[in-house]
Design an enzyme around this catalytic site. Sequence first.
Site, PDB file in Angstrom:
ATOM      1  N   LYS A  58       4.931   6.466   4.107  1.00 42.28           N
ATOM      2  CA  LYS A  58       4.540   7.791   4.250  1.00 42.28           C
ATOM      3  C   LYS A  58       4.080   8.044   5.666  1.00 42.28           C
ATOM      4  CE  LYS A  58       2.765   8.098  -0.544  1.00 42.28           C
ATOM      5  NZ  LYS A  58       2.344   7.947  -1.746  1.00 42.28           N
ATOM      6  N   GLN A 102      -3.667   6.847  -1.717  1.00 41.07           N
ATOM      7  CA  GLN A 102      -3.046   6.195  -2.381  1.00 41.07           C
ATOM      8  C   GLN A 102      -3.738   5.797  -3.077  1.00 41.07           C
ATOM      9  OE1 GLN A 102       0.171   5.868  -1.190  1.00 41.07           O
ATOM     10  NE2 GLN A 102       0.404   5.034  -3.002  1.00 41.07           N
ATOM     11  N   ASP A 125      -1.007  16.107  -2.038  1.00 38.12           N
ATOM     12  CA  ASP A 125      -0.740  15.610  -3.021  1.00 38.12           C
ATOM     13  C   ASP A 125      -0.847  15.336  -4.525  1.00 38.12           C
ATOM     14  OD1 ASP A 125       0.627  12.899  -3.802  1.00 38.12           O
ATOM     15  OD2 ASP A 125      -1.384  12.139  -4.020  1.00 38.12           O
TER      16      ASP A 125
END
Length: 288
Positions: A58, A102, A125
């Site tokens: 990412k 994450q 996200d």
Amino acid sequence: MSAIQTAQLMDGTGLAKRVVEEAAARAGEISRRAGTSPCLATVLVGEDPASVTYVRMKRARSAKAGIRSRQIGLPATTTTAELVDSLTALSDDPDVHGILLQHPCGPHIDERAAFEAIAPEKDVDGVTMRSFAAMSFGLPGFVSCTPGGIMRLLDAYDVDLAGKHAVVVGRSAILGKPAGMLLLAEDATVTYCHSRTADLPGIVREADVVVAAVGRPRLIRGEDIKPGAVVIDAGYNRGNVGDVDFDTAVTRARLITPVPGGVGPMTIAVLLAQTVEAAANQLGIPHR
Ligand code: NAP
């Protein structure tokens, strides 16, 4: 001998490239006009090899798109309270425009508490309850990236969802559930299936659109795909295998996503696009 019909493949790699190019162009414009480039903070608890790889990927993609990233690596022993403090500090930092935690973070962490420490305007996200509610109500906000990528794929291939029966297999908070809400917003008639569903094959056989989001290799059999259906396989299992039995489904579907190269690349593309949008909002750079 008659030729076997095969579905058109939905090229997530190609579409993701175009989405990222657009985000990169917009990131460049933001840098010129605001004097600073979009910044994504990535937060990683522990050193799980798969998570380390995802974060590295990412960050590399961000850099290519002109997005700065700030990496926060926390030890595996980090408590929920410490993680919340770290995310709160990033939420308050004006130089950070998007935050990615994450996950999974480890069994000792209350992930919901951690996600909720992310400011909604930086939730690129799409993991907070506020983002989910805004998406469900059709209000502005960031969507969960994989479902967002699925919707962009359907749109790119002109799939008209109004009145269609969409069957979503899987109901996780980041994938199945939001995918169903986004399909509903496009006027599909949505059925959710999960591990307690009775007669999954029978329900799949009724579907005009199937979204597989389970994590079980080839759970959806090609023989259960309605001829002419659209098949979106978000599953990713060991050995590059999806949740749909591709070889048989491809002979019945009209459109199908390959694994890899379908839904997967779209997830990061949406993350980058939403990071750039978050930066534009926070820096007050409207679209020209
Ligand atoms: P998850 O949290 O484990 O959820 C799996 C869902 O599948 C659950 O709702 C579960 O039902 C359901 N399920 C399990 N076994 C089933 C069965 N036999 N029949 C019907 N439903 C069943 O997984 P996730 O995070 O949503 O991920 C799902 C898949 O998508 C995985 O392969 C993952 O690798 C992939 N994924 C891909 C991307 C991408 O970027 N392409 C991103 C995220 C995830 P219950 O709720 O009843 O337990």
